[in-house]
Write a protein that holds these residues in place. Structure first.
Motif, PDB file in Angstrom:
ATOM      1  N   ASP A   1       0.708  -1.619  -0.145  1.00  0.00           N
ATOM      2  CA  ASP A   1       0.143   0.229  -0.189  1.00  0.00           C
ATOM      3  C   ASP A   1       1.354   1.738   0.171  1.00  0.00           C
ATOM      4  O   ASP A   1       0.709   2.217  -0.673  1.00  0.00           O
ATOM      5  CB  ASP A   1      -1.130   0.352   1.868  1.00  0.00           C
ATOM      6  N   ASP A   2       1.836   1.407   0.496  1.00  0.00           N
ATOM      7  CA  ASP A   2       3.023   2.355   0.556  1.00  0.00           C
ATOM      8  C   ASP A   2       3.317   2.325  -0.320  1.00  0.00           C
ATOM      9  O   ASP A   2       3.534   4.001  -1.144  1.00  0.00           O
ATOM     10  CB  ASP A   2       4.141   2.336   1.987  1.00  0.00           C
ATOM     11  N   LEU A   3       4.052   1.746  -0.693  1.00  0.00           N
ATOM     12  CA  LEU A   3       4.943   2.038  -2.412  1.00  0.00           C
ATOM     13  C   LEU A   3       3.844   1.784  -2.956  1.00  0.00           C
ATOM     14  O   LEU A   3       3.954   3.438  -3.743  1.00  0.00           O
ATOM     15  CB  LEU A   3       5.715   0.881  -2.429  1.00  0.00           C
ATOM     16  N   LEU A   4       2.569   1.910  -3.562  1.00  0.00           N
ATOM     17  CA  LEU A   4       1.461   2.310  -4.541  1.00  0.00           C
ATOM     18  C   LEU A   4       1.324   3.971  -4.186  1.00  0.00           C
ATOM     19  O   LEU A   4       0.950   5.176  -4.747  1.00  0.00           O
ATOM     20  CB  LEU A   4       0.388   1.494  -4.572  1.00  0.00           C
ATOM     21  N   ASP A   5       0.867   4.545  -2.912  1.00  0.00           N
ATOM     22  CA  ASP A   5       1.424   5.577  -1.882  1.00  0.00           C
ATOM     23  C   ASP A   5       1.721   6.555  -2.432  1.00  0.00           C
ATOM     24  O   ASP A   5       1.553   7.519  -3.283  1.00  0.00           O
ATOM     25  CB  ASP A   5       0.596   5.704  -1.080  1.00  0.00           C
ATOM     26  N   LEU A   6       3.321   5.852  -2.638  1.00  0.00           N
ATOM     27  CA  LEU A   6       4.616   6.762  -2.464  1.00  0.00           C
ATOM     28  C   LEU A   6       4.590   7.203  -4.032  1.00  0.00           C
ATOM     29  O   LEU A   6       4.817   8.260  -4.790  1.00  0.00           O
ATOM     30  CB  LEU A   6       5.860   6.198  -2.214  1.00  0.00           C
ATOM     31  N   SER A   7       4.220   5.899  -4.936  1.00  0.00           N
ATOM     32  CA  SER A   7       4.329   5.997  -6.531  1.00  0.00           C
ATOM     33  C   SER A   7       3.111   6.932  -6.795  1.00  0.00           C
ATOM     34  O   SER A   7       3.230   8.025  -7.995  1.00  0.00           O
ATOM     35  CB  SER A   7       3.872   4.731  -6.965  1.00  0.00           C
ATOM     36  N   VAL A   8       1.624   7.180  -6.411  1.00  0.00           N
ATOM     37  CA  VAL A   8       1.085   7.746  -6.700  1.00  0.00           C
ATOM     38  C   VAL A   8       1.293   9.502  -6.522  1.00  0.00           C
ATOM     39  O   VAL A   8       1.717  10.114  -7.206  1.00  0.00           O
ATOM     40  CB  VAL A   8      -0.154   7.220  -6.322  1.00  0.00           C
ATOM     41  N   LEU A   9       1.727   9.148  -5.512  1.00  0.00           N
ATOM     42  CA  LEU A   9       2.445  11.024  -4.793  1.00  0.00           C
ATOM     43  C   LEU A   9       3.278  11.554  -5.686  1.00  0.00           C
ATOM     44  O   LEU A   9       3.344  12.394  -5.901  1.00  0.00           O
ATOM     45  CB  LEU A   9       2.423  10.830  -3.185  1.00  0.00           C
ATOM     46  N   GLU A  10       4.293  10.549  -5.659  1.00  0.00           N
ATOM     47  CA  GLU A  10       5.474  11.105  -6.440  1.00  0.00           C
ATOM     48  C   GLU A  10       5.351  11.629  -8.455  1.00  0.00           C
ATOM     49  O   GLU A  10       6.139  12.426  -8.782  1.00  0.00           O
ATOM     50  CB  GLU A  10       6.980   9.635  -6.483  1.00  0.00           C
ATOM     51  N   ASN A  11       4.651  10.610  -8.499  1.00  0.00           N
ATOM     52  CA  ASN A  11       4.312  10.663 -10.167  1.00  0.00           C
ATOM     53  C   ASN A  11       2.827  12.299 -10.237  1.00  0.00           C
ATOM     54  O   ASN A  11       2.802  12.230 -11.215  1.00  0.00           O
ATOM     55  CB  ASN A  11       3.565   9.518 -10.432  1.00  0.00           C
TER      56      ASN A  11
ATOM     57  N   GLY B   1       9.795   1.647   6.248  1.00  0.00           N
ATOM     58  CA  GLY B   1      10.597   2.944   6.268  1.00  0.00           C
ATOM     59  C   GLY B   1      10.148   4.229   4.764  1.00  0.00           C
ATOM     60  O   GLY B   1      11.261   4.655   4.482  1.00  0.00           O
ATOM     61  N   LEU B   2       8.399   4.103   4.221  1.00  0.00           N
ATOM     62  CA  LEU B   2       8.943   4.499   3.545  1.00  0.00           C
ATOM     63  C   LEU B   2       7.514   5.577   4.391  1.00  0.00           C
ATOM     64  O   LEU B   2       6.626   6.691   3.391  1.00  0.00           O
ATOM     65  CB  LEU B   2       7.219   3.966   2.683  1.00  0.00           C
ATOM     66  N   GLY B   3       6.943   5.559   5.512  1.00  0.00           N
ATOM     67  CA  GLY B   3       6.206   6.446   5.662  1.00  0.00           C
ATOM     68  C   GLY B   3       6.598   8.057   5.631  1.00  0.00           C
ATOM     69  O   GLY B   3       5.673   8.553   5.768  1.00  0.00           O
ATOM     70  N   LEU B   4       7.594   8.552   5.937  1.00  0.00           N
ATOM     71  CA  LEU B   4       8.092   9.895   6.390  1.00  0.00           C
ATOM     72  C   LEU B   4       8.313  10.420   4.473  1.00  0.00           C
ATOM     73  O   LEU B   4       7.786  11.689   4.152  1.00  0.00           O
ATOM     74  CB  LEU B   4       9.710  10.239   7.011  1.00  0.00           C
ATOM     75  N   ALA B   5       8.712   9.576   3.983  1.00  0.00           N
ATOM     76  CA  ALA B   5       9.086   9.800   2.450  1.00  0.00           C
ATOM     77  C   ALA B   5       7.688  10.384   2.235  1.00  0.00           C
ATOM     78  O   ALA B   5       7.615  11.102   0.810  1.00  0.00           O
ATOM     79  CB  ALA B   5       9.179   9.372   1.263  1.00  0.00           C
ATOM     80  N   ILE B   6       6.819   9.227   2.274  1.00  0.00           N
ATOM     81  CA  ILE B   6       4.998   9.691   1.969  1.00  0.00           C
ATOM     82  C   ILE B   6       4.739  11.259   2.154  1.00  0.00           C
ATOM     83  O   ILE B   6       3.870  11.968   1.672  1.00  0.00           O
ATOM     84  CB  ILE B   6       4.376   8.409   2.265  1.00  0.00           C
TER      85      ILE B   6
END
Lengths: 897, 123
Positions: A727-737, A856-861
């Motif tokens: 979930d985090d990975l997908l969320d981050l991907s969406v946010l980054e894009n 380890g993706l929380g803060l990046a998100i």
């Protein structure tokens, strides 16, 4: 009036004859069959433009007034031709090699192709020559008046009503003739075959006329050589009554004028077809002048004897035959004088018009054309038009001067005054030819000083009889300053005015020229030109007995080396030698080779320049004004081009830098991607490992039955951890894009924090959250869910990582300007300084606590979300524990699309 | 040949799984979850076999392996590297550094057991 009519008729017939001669010569030259037109004899005769009407009529008058002094006028040129032939040869060589078009061109070319200098010389030449042209017009009108008015007593020609119209007609005719033959060549070549041959014919005519009158005087009037000599003996003319100073001064002035007069420069240098002609002219022209002067004294003496006292000796050449009823001879003499006058005006007009159009009209025209000026037939037409207008202008100026000055004695003196004026060119000319150190500044300063002194000490006083102001000036000096008396500067009186002017003007001119040259440094073009001028003979001197083609070949090689570099040039020439079977020697300058060379050079300097440069050496085509303008135009274009190229190369460099940066970034991104994949792999494999190990234990049924539930719980937890990670990975991907859609709503900060706190903490949690609700009453318009997600992360982090015995999280809210600032500060150990800047990176976990279960993706998100919301989240150092600051603008646009 | 295994691993669930598997087979399993003092832990426990994770907090498993191989007492110690990265390059590095065995996560329990048994016999 019948006499006038027949005079006009004779003059017209004569002019038509000249016209035909010039026309035929021109045609022959065009067809390439006019080699004889360019014989040394024609060259010598063309030099006779030196002998104008002033010498034709005036020599006798001069002798009547000043005895043998008139000889100085012939002595000067003779000395130059005999004693300074090497200097003339250098002048002619330079004129040919540099394609010089006029004396103004020569001086400006020598001093770095300075147009300012050209303009100065041109103006000086025009000022010095205009009165001289007027003098020629006067001589013709005077001569006409002799016939029409029967004015044996030398009445004022202004009295005759016809005089003005005669002068006007003559001026008009001369202007037409000059335009027709001076600007016939469409290639605007500076050589004028037709004009030169016409001048040569006129030289013969005027000499023949003077000799005819002389023979008539000596043998018919005086009764032979013996009685004539006896008369001369008895006459005061034969007495040597010339002061040495004046004698030397006049000789010097005549010599200088012979070199510097624009018309002399025209026939001697510009029209010169072969510098060997100078050798013939060296002895032939003095002979010509000797013949011209042979009968001056007899005519003077006999005229003074036979004609009534008070008769104008300037007209003896006409009046002597007329008084004896020899009208035919008088007509012949008239034609002789007419020849002298017209040849001078024609050549002077051509020379001056070349200067005026090349250095004044064309530059102005080109400036008005602006940048659009291109080399086309239009320009060529313009050159000819400019020259034609200039010719008309120059002749008209002469006529105007004649009208305004009213003729008379003031005009008669103008001959010598004019000589002194043009002799001011001498220092710059000689210095330019022989002295490397001569500079443009020096030349300009010298010329201006000399010119000013000439005007002040000679030209102004000559107008004294006409201008009250000048007369006063002569009496008391300017503003009563006697030491500035134009004819006795610094109180040096007693000198002959002419010598006085000559000494002051020329000495100071030369002095200033030398001094200024010594203290100024020449620019590169000046240096180059100076070297070419001063050392014009060096190459031929080093190669005695050179054949023309060999010299050309060597010159071409030298030039090519300068342009395309020694190696390339040598290679080119050696290849050509080999092709011609001349290994080890310079190649012959075949047309093919020259064309190839020109193409090679064009690559470096552009077509027009290359053409002009080759033409200078090969001499096949001359450098015309168009060529020069093409060069100028092309160099302007090249300049533009090089600016563009510079801009382009800068742009390229910029692009290269950008590409390098992009490449670096891509490399870095690729590295990050690898690291990221490796991280993901690790993060996925770790829970998978637990899941697999425990599921195998359960599957194999060899687990302790009491522990089955526990193992299943681990499997469950780890699979949830996997889900969260994905979930985090997908969320981050969406946010980054930037593909995230923000759901903007109104809300209050307090409510969002309530929700986040509720989601992040569990019942029985020992983390205590301290808030100040009064401060949290802030209205928000943002994506409340996303903001809540950030808060949940931060609170959860505190819950997970705060290791204090009584963990506590303080949530501090305040507004700063248009932003609300929310600080999350716990009382734990905080984050080490060296980690503070990496915690927002993906998978940047600090510490060993895996129990947190995060990937380890929380803060990046969090960071991505806050960026989308137009705010920020950052670590807040210097607090008791770990501290994070969230800044959310209250009225900012959202960064999401 | 003793039966003492030291498991150096930071993931609690994996520690629990491996401990369970090996204990049942009669191995005496000790665990250590930090990289920084792993070498000291090896010295202190004097295990017969070491299972060493690569991604450890504090220090990389490769560094620890290098240190152990340089140490006189541990130069010949059977060591099995365990990594969740599982790329070919990781196996190469482990071989170069002198790992006795290499196993990537996730693993099958039987494979771990076989590897530990083999290492004990070889030693």
């Amino acid at each position: 009036m019948t006499i006038l009519n027949s005079l006009v008729a004779i003059a017209l017939i004569y002019v038509v004859l000249l016209f035909l001669i010039a026309f035929v010569a021109e045609r022959l030259a065009v067809r390439g069959r006019g080699r004889w037109l360019r014989s040394p004899l024609v060259y010598t005769l063309s030099l006779s433009v030196y002998c104008t009407a002033w010498t034709f009529y005036g020599a006798v008058g001069y002798a009547a007034r000043s005895g043998l002094e008139f000889l100085t006028i012939y002595l000067g040129p003779t000395l130059v031709l005999a004693g300074w032939w090497w200097g003339l040869r250098k002048l002619v060589r330079i004129g040919r090699s540099q394609r010089i078009t006029s004396i103004a061109d020569l001086i400006s070319s020598r001093f770095g192709k300075s147009n300012a200098l050209a303009v100065i010389v041109t103006l000086m030449a025009v000022i010095g020559t205009t009165p001289y042209i007027a003098l020629q017009l006067q001589s013709v009108t005077l001569a006409v008046s002799v016939f029409t008015g029967g004015i044996m007593a030398g009445a004022d020609p202004r009295g005759a009503p016809d005089a003005q119209s005669v002068a006007a007609m003559v001026a008009l005719g001369l202007a037409l003739f000059t335009i027709l033959f001076g600007t016939r060549n469409l290639d605007a070549n500076e050589r004028h075959h037709g004009v030169v041959i016409a001048i040569a014919v006129e030289a013969v005519v005027k000499l023949a006329a003077l000799i005819a009158v002389g023979v008539f005087v000596v043998w018919e009037l005086s009764g032979g050589i013996g009685p004539t000599l006896a008369r001369i003996e008895a006459s005061p003319i034969s007495e040597w009554n010339v002061s040495p100073g004046r004698w030397m001064g006049l000789t010097f002035v005549a010599a200088a004028a012979f070199i510097c007069l624009p018309r002399m420069f025209q026939v001697m240098v510009v029209e010169n077809a072969d510098e060997r002609h100078l050798a013939v002219a060296g002895w032939a022209f003095p002979l010509y002048m000797l013949a011209m002067s042979l009968f001056v004294v007899p005519i003077t003496v006999v005229g003074l004897d036979l004609l009534p006292a008070g008769a104008n000796p300037d007209l003896f050449v006409l009046t002597l035959p007329l008084s004896q009823g020899r009208d035919g001879l008088a007509f012949f003499a008239f034609i002789g004088g007419f020849s002298a006058a017209t040849s001078m005006v024609i050549v002077a007009a051509i020379a001056l018009s070349t200067m005026v159009s090349n250095h004044i009209v064309m530059p102005i025209w080109l400036r008005f054309q602006g940048e659009g000026a291109s080399v086309s037939g239009d320009v060529r037409h313009m050159v000819l038009l400019a020259r034609r207008i200039s010719i008309a202008g120059v002749v008209f100026l002469g006529y105007l001067y004649f009208r305004l000055s009213g003729g008379g004695s003031a005009l008669a003196a103008i001959g010598l005054i004019s000589f002194v004026g043009v002799s001011q060119f001498l220092p710059a000319l000689i210095g330019g030819l022989f002295w490397h150190g001569a500079t443009r500044a020096g030349a300009i300063a010298g010329l201006l000083v000399g010119f000013f002194l000439w005007v002040y000490t000679l030209l102004l006083p000559s107008l004294a009889s006409d201008a009250q102001f000048v007369a006063g000036l002569l009496d008391q000096g300017p503003l009563g300053q006697g030491w500035l008396d134009p004819q006795a500067l610094f109180g040096i009186s007693g000198l002959d005015p002419l010598v006085h002017a000559l000494v002051w003007a020329l000495t100071l001119n030369a002095l200033v020229f030398v001094l200024v040259s010594l203290v100024t440094t020449p620019d590169p073009i000046e240096r180059l030109q100076g070297a070419q001028f001063v050392r014009v003979f060096d190459r031929s001197a080093n190669a005695p007995g050179w054949s023309r083609s060999a010299a050309e070949s060597e010159d071409l090689l030298i030039m090519a080396q300068r342009i395309i570099g020694p190696q390339e040039a040598q290679r080119l020439f050696q290849a050509e030698s080999a092709r011609q079977g001349l290994q080890g020697y310079l190649p012959d300058t075949t047309p093919e080779f020259i064309n190839r060379l020109e193409r090679e050079l064009s690559g470096s300097v552009g077509a027009a320049t290359a053409h002009a440069m080759i033409a200078q050496i090969v001499g096949r085509a001359s450098v015309s004004v168009e060529d020069l303008m093409a060069v100028a135009d092309e160099s302007a274009q090249m300049k533009e081009h090089s600016t563009q190229l510079e801009a382009k190369s800068e742009e390229l460099a910029r692009t290269a830098r950008q590409l390098r940066r992009a490449n670096d970034k891509l490399t870095e991104l690729s590295r990050q991607k690898d690291a990221f994949l490796s991280q993901i792999s690790h993060e996925l494999r770790t829970p998978m490992t637990s899941i697999r190990a425990f599921s195998e234990i359960l599957r194999d049924g060899d687990g302790d039955p009491g522990q089955t539930g526990k193992f299943a719980g681990v499997i469950h937890d780890e699979s949830q951890r996997l889900t969260r990670l994905l979930d985090d990975l997908l969320d981050l991907s969406v946010l980054e894009n930037g593909q995230v859609t923000l759901n903007l709503r109104d809300g209050r900060l307090g409510q969002v924090l309530d929700h986040a706190q509720g989601a992040a903490t569990a019942m029985g949690d020992d983390l205590r959250v301290r808030r100040e609700r009064a401060r949290e009453d802030v209205a928000l318009h943002t994506d409340l869910d996303r903001l809540s997600q950030v808060f949940i992360n931060l609170i959860a982090n505190a819950r997970k990582y705060c290791a204090a015995p009584r963990p506590e999280l303080r949530i501090d809210v305040h507004t700063e300007g248009d932003a609300v600032v929310i600080d999350f500060i716990d009382n734990g150990a905080g984050i080490p300084a060296d980690k503070q800047n990496v915690i927002f990176e993906k998978f940047a976990r600090v510490g060993s606590d895996q129990a947190a279960g995060g990937a380890g993706l929380g803060l990046a998100i969090c960071r991505e979300i806050m960026t989308r919301l137009g705010g920020s989240v950052s670590y807040l150092p210097g607090q008791e524990g770990a501290a994070f600051r969230v800044i959310l603008p209250l009225r900012a646009q959202m960064a999401a699309q | 040949m003793g039966k003492r295994v030291l498991l150096i691993e930071d993931e609690p669930n994996i520690i629990e799984a491996i401990t369970y598997i090996l204990s049942r087979d009669g191995w005496d399993v000790l665990s250590h979850s930090n990289g920084e003092d792993a070498v000291e832990a090896v010295a202190a426990h004097a295990p017969d076999i070491v299972i060493l994770d690569v991604m450890l907090p504090g220090r990389s498993g490769y560094d620890i392996l290098g240190d152990l191989r340089r140490g006189e007492a541990t130069a010949e110690l059977p060591i099995m590297m365990l990594t969740a990265r599982g790329q070919a390059r990781d196996r190469e590095i482990a071989d170069e550094l002198g790992a006795t065995r290499f196993m990537s996560k996730p693993f099958s329990n039987a494979a771990v057991l076989d590897a530990i048994r083999d290492m004990a016999i070889e030693a």
